[in-house]
Each structure stands twice: as C-alpha cells, then as structure tokens.
Design a protein around this motif. Structure first.
Motif, short mmCIF file in Angstrom:
data_model
loop_
_atom_site.label_atom_id
_atom_site.label_comp_id
_atom_site.label_asym_id
_atom_site.label_seq_id
_atom_site.Cartn_x
_atom_site.Cartn_y
_atom_site.Cartn_z
N PHE A 85 67.51 21.04 20.99
CA PHE A 85 66.46 20.01 20.32
C PHE A 85 65.57 20.54 19.72
N LYS A 86 66.31 22.10 19.19
CA LYS A 86 65.76 22.71 17.90
C LYS A 86 64.35 22.54 18.31
N MET A 87 63.50 23.42 19.60
CA MET A 87 62.15 23.44 20.20
C MET A 87 61.46 24.29 19.33
N GLY A 88 62.69 25.23 19.13
CA GLY A 88 61.85 26.13 18.13
C GLY A 88 60.99 25.78 16.70
N GLU A 89 61.44 24.22 16.58
CA GLU A 89 60.87 23.76 15.62
C GLU A 89 59.00 23.46 15.98
N VAL A 90 58.58 23.27 17.30
CA VAL A 90 57.54 22.83 17.66
C VAL A 90 56.62 24.27 18.43
N GLN A 91 57.21 25.47 18.22
CA GLN A 91 57.48 26.51 18.70
C GLN A 91 56.04 26.76 19.22
N GLY A 92 54.73 26.54 18.33
CA GLY A 92 53.03 26.32 18.50
C GLY A 92 52.74 25.34 19.34
N ARG A 93 53.21 24.57 19.53
CA ARG A 93 53.03 23.78 20.49
C ARG A 93 53.26 23.52 21.77
N PHE A 94 54.11 24.34 21.99
CA PHE A 94 55.42 24.13 23.45
C PHE A 94 55.72 25.05 23.93
N ARG A 95 54.43 25.05 25.63
CA ARG A 95 55.33 26.12 26.17
C ARG A 95 55.95 25.50 27.77
N VAL A 96 56.85 26.83 28.05
CA VAL A 96 57.14 25.97 29.05
C VAL A 96 56.61 27.72 30.57
N VAL A 97 56.32 26.79 32.12
CA VAL A 97 55.83 27.37 33.07
C VAL A 97 56.68 27.14 33.94
N THR A 98 56.97 28.06 35.59
CA THR A 98 58.03 28.12 36.05
C THR A 98 57.75 28.37 37.50
N SER A 99 56.73 29.08 37.75
CA SER A 99 56.13 28.70 38.96
C SER A 99 54.56 28.71 39.13
N ASP A 100 53.78 27.95 38.26
CA ASP A 100 52.55 27.37 38.10
C ASP A 100 52.19 26.97 40.22
N ALA A 101 51.43 27.30 40.61
CA ALA A 101 51.20 26.59 42.15
C ALA A 101 50.38 25.38 41.91
N TYR A 102 49.81 24.65 42.40
CA TYR A 102 48.72 23.32 42.22
C TYR A 102 47.32 24.26 41.21
N ASP A 103 47.23 25.23 42.18
CA ASP A 103 45.55 25.77 42.10
C ASP A 103 45.46 26.54 39.93
N GLU A 104 46.70 27.47 40.30
CA GLU A 104 47.12 27.50 39.15
C GLU A 104 47.00 26.63 38.08
N LEU A 105 47.83 25.70 38.11
CA LEU A 105 47.57 25.12 37.19
C LEU A 105 46.50 23.73 36.64
#
Length: 208
Positions: A85-105
């Motif tokens: 889906f060519k997410m590189g096209e929205v590089q500046g507005r898209f971030r991924v996290v994989t392990s944020d605990a509730y309080d960290e989020l």
C-alpha cells in the motif's frame, strides 16, 4: 454539582469538523467527525488487515497516524502490507509502535504534536480492559481511536470488545474482502468498501 443540560437551540448551533474524503470512502462511511471512535472486526483472512492499512493511509491525509501493531509487530506480513500500500508515500505522517504499555501510550499521546489518529491492533492482544479503552477516548476527546478486534462466530471476540463496539460511532465488519459500515454516518447502508477486488471475485466464485 449539577451537570449542564443543553437546549435544542444549543445543540443545533454546534459545528463539527468532519473527514473531507472522496466518494470511495464517503459512500460507505459517510463524513464522520475527525475525532470519532472506530471499531473494526473481522475473521482471519477476511481482508481486515489490508483494510486497516488502507484506512491508515487515507487518515494520514488528515493528521499524524499512529499504528499500535500489538498483534503482528513489524513481522513479514506487516512489512508486506507496508510495501503493497506504499506507506512510504505518507512517511512523515505514519508511525508504528509494537510494545507501548497502556501508560506509555498515554504519555506519548499527552505530548505536543502527538498523533491524532490511533489504531489499536488488536484490542484483544493489547490486554486492555473496556474501562481502559473508554478512559483513552474520554481523556483525549480531540483524537480518533480505531480499535481492531478479532472475531468469533461473526461477532467481536469477548464481552469487553462487544461493549466497546457499542460506544464507537463507526462500526465496520470486514468479510469476503469487503468492509461494511454499521455506524451512524453512512450515507448508503447497502454500500461497502471493496478491500481487494480480485479477492471478492475469488470469494464469490469459491476459487481458492
């Protein structure tokens, strides 16, 4: 202290900012407010993950989008969807996290210029309670939370997920590579969002 009661005139005077997207999205989903809560569920292999990534890319047009990939992390299938889906096209507005605990989020979302759209995939793997999810919505009323749910026998898996679905303004079930809106904003209740046209044809023709 007695809480405020609104008159009809006050309600009618309110204005809301909505997502200004095109017909492909507005027909099945209408024009929801930019801070509306979403609830999306579907079975494995239904096209749910692909739909969510397409939605994430669209939402990047309207604000920073955070994908909490608790279920898949950034494994091979997730990487393939990033590429497809060519997410590189929205590089500046898209971030991924994989392990944020509730309080960290919560801490992350409390910072200035934090993400506006927050995708939680999946609610079950996050380990949150219904109360915690509701607290997030209440604590950050200007943000939009998109909760992704596993499915069991056509319904969201688990009572907390079913409760969460009730309070979401946009409810979407993905089945057979189609996303059907069951929320408050849809203009055409009979329409759907086609996630993958070839997949729809294969499903319709029972082709493996």
């Amino acid at each position: 202290m007695t809480k405020r009661a609104y008159s009809p005139k006050e309600v009618l005077a309110k204005t809301y900012k909505t997502l200004p997207w095109g017909e492909r999205w507005s027909r099945p989903f209408g024009f929801p407010t930019v801070n509306e809560a979403w609830f999306i569920w579907g079975d494995t292999g239904s096209g749910k993950s692909s739909f969510v990534m397409q939605l994430a890319k669209e939402l990047c047009n309207y604000g920073m989008t955070l994908y909490c990939s608790y279920e898949e992390g950034v494994g091979q299938s997730f990487k393939e969807r990033i590429e497809r889906f060519k997410m590189g096209e929205v590089q500046g507005r898209f971030r991924v996290v994989t392990s944020d605990a509730y309080d960290e989020l919560v801490e992350r979302l409390s910072k200035p210029k934090s993400p506006h759209f927050v995708i939680v995939d999946s609610f079950q793997v996050s380990g949150w309670t219904y109360e915690q999810a509701k607290q997030l919505i209440d604590r950050f009323p200007a943000k939009s939370f998109i909760f992704i749910s596993q499915e069991h026998k056509g319904q969201p898996m688990g009572k907390p997920a079913i409760r969460l679905r009730y309070i979401a303004g946009i409810k979407v079930r993905v089945a057979g590579y189609k996303a059907f809106c069951k929320g408050r904003f849809t203009e055409d209740p009979g329409s759907c969002y086609v996630v993958w046209e070839e997949g729809v044809l294969r499903t319709s023709n029972n082709i493996g």
